[in-house]
Design an enzyme around this catalytic site. Structure first.
Site, PDB file in Angstrom:
ATOM      1  N   ILE A 133       0.834  -1.202   0.000  1.00  7.99           N
ATOM      2  CA  ILE A 133       0.000   0.000   0.000  1.00  7.99           C
ATOM      3  C   ILE A 133       0.867   1.248   0.000  1.00  7.99           C
ATOM      4  O   ILE A 133       0.574   2.230  -0.691  1.00  7.99           O
ATOM      5  CB  ILE A 133      -0.939   0.009   1.231  1.00  7.99           C
ATOM      6  N   GLU A 134       1.943   1.218   0.776  1.00  3.06           N
ATOM      7  CA  GLU A 134       2.775   2.404   0.924  1.00  3.06           C
ATOM      8  C   GLU A 134       3.561   2.762  -0.335  1.00  3.06           C
ATOM      9  O   GLU A 134       3.550   3.918  -0.759  1.00  3.06           O
ATOM     10  CB  GLU A 134       3.757   2.210   2.090  1.00  3.06           C
ATOM     11  N   THR A 135       4.261   1.807  -0.909  1.00  7.39           N
ATOM     12  CA  THR A 135       5.193   2.146  -1.986  1.00  7.39           C
ATOM     13  C   THR A 135       5.183   1.176  -3.157  1.00  7.39           C
ATOM     14  O   THR A 135       6.128   1.161  -3.949  1.00  7.39           O
ATOM     15  CB  THR A 135       6.641   2.206  -1.446  1.00  7.39           C
TER      16      THR A 135
END
Length: 340
Positions: A133-135
């Site tokens: 989700i983050e990167t």
């Protein structure tokens, strides 16, 4: 926002919990101090604080000399994506492309993920989901120089200037502790860095050297990143194997109940469940545990979910309940697909 954030990684969403989001920048209401504005008193305050931490005046001046005002940072923080309703927000993250990349990442780092899950008592799918989700598994870690982002927000964005100056101070400490090259350290518009998008204070407090090479590298080393995400969840009270969130039957809440808005949990399950509002599935549940009500706005209705301790822990990473729900649902997709 730059082109990378248009892929809707949480370089644009991370740490929404810490940001007071406003509309377009306005010098009139003093939301933003213009680049040529007087920030001398703020700089003197910063310098004094760093001197007290043991930095020399030369070190501080050299550090600040490397920082530049970046208007794109102001543009990004004042035009966020967080206000989207769930039916538009959810498809950003739950995609076949992200799922396929997540399974590939899990298979590549299977031993490391299993070791982190065991050592920190965290479910493996939540580790994999967060990094995805983050990167997008390190694919989109942000193009903003971290020092520029934190300098701009710390000295020119008044709603959270104090917070971001502290993060700028943490960045200088972090760079010294980990021997990081400030000039090549990029991240999100909020100064979050690496596979898991840790702001400097979180980097300093929760990062671990998971491959035992003597350095905590969250930017170039997925092994350290995996261990650090797991440690973050462990330190914030994740309970391995326990429920995270459950759907409720109602599409309208009783007037006596309110949805969660970022505060500490004050409801217990027993305060929420009643003849008026019930679980959508039969589950044995300790009704004395703390809980929240999560609101998901669909196109033609509003859904409500019961958020439990582990859901709250996800919001310690990012306080948006939509973010937490996306992480949870993506983790379940990953778990099911990886098992196959």
């Amino acid at each position: 926002m730059n082109n990378i954030t248009r892929f809707f990684t949480t370089a644009s969403l991370i740490f929404a919990s810490t940001l007071s989001l406003v509309s377009a920048p306005s010098y009139a209401d003093e939301t933003v101090i213009p680049p040529d504005g007087d920030i001398s008193s703020l700089k003197n305050e910063f310098i004094q604080a760093q001197l007290e931490l043991g930095f020399s005046r030369q070190e501080i001046d050299q550090f600040l000399t490397q920082a530049n005002y970046n208007q794109k940072v102001i543009d990004a923080i004042t035009t966020p994506w967080e206000a989207k309703p769930w039916h538009l927000y959810q498809p950003i993250f739950l995609t076949e492309k992200r799922l396929a990349k997540g399974i590939e990442f899990w298979q590549t780092h299977a031993n490391t993920i299993a070791r982190a899950a065991k050592q920190f008592d965290v479910d493996p799918e939540i580790i994999v989901a967060i990094i995805g989700i983050e990167t997008f598994y390190g694919g989109y870690m942000g193009n903003y120089p971290a020092i520029d982002a934190l300098y701009t927000l710390g000295f020119h964005y008044t709603p959270r200037a104090s917070f971001f100056r502290k993060e700028l101070a943490n960045l200088q400490q972090l760079a010294k502790e980990e021997d990081l090259d400030i000039t090549n350290l990029n991240g999100s518009y909020a100064g979050a860095m690496g596979f898991g998008q840790f702001i400097p204070s979180s980097y300093r407090h929760y990062a671990v050297d998971f491959d035992n090479d003597g350095k905590r590298d969250l930017v170039g080393n997925p092994i350290d990143a995996i261990g650090s995400v797991a440690n973050y969840f462990h330190q914030h009270g994740w309970k391995k194997g326990e429920l995270v969130t459950l759907p409720l039957t109602n599409h309208q809440l009783p007037e006596t109940l309110t949805v969660w808005k970022g505060e500490k949990l004050h409801y217990k399950v027993a305060d929420i469940l009643s003849p008026e509002i019930a679980l959508a599935q039969n589950v044995d549940l300790d009704i004395s545990q703390k809980a929240m009500i999560v609101e998901l706005v669909q196109e033609d209705k509003t859904d409500y979910w019961l958020g439990l301790n582990n859901f709250y822990v996800i919001t310690r990473y990012n306080r948006s309940p939509l973010y937490a729900m996306a992480v949870y649902q993506f983790s379940q997709q990953l778990k099911e697909a990886y098992a196959k």
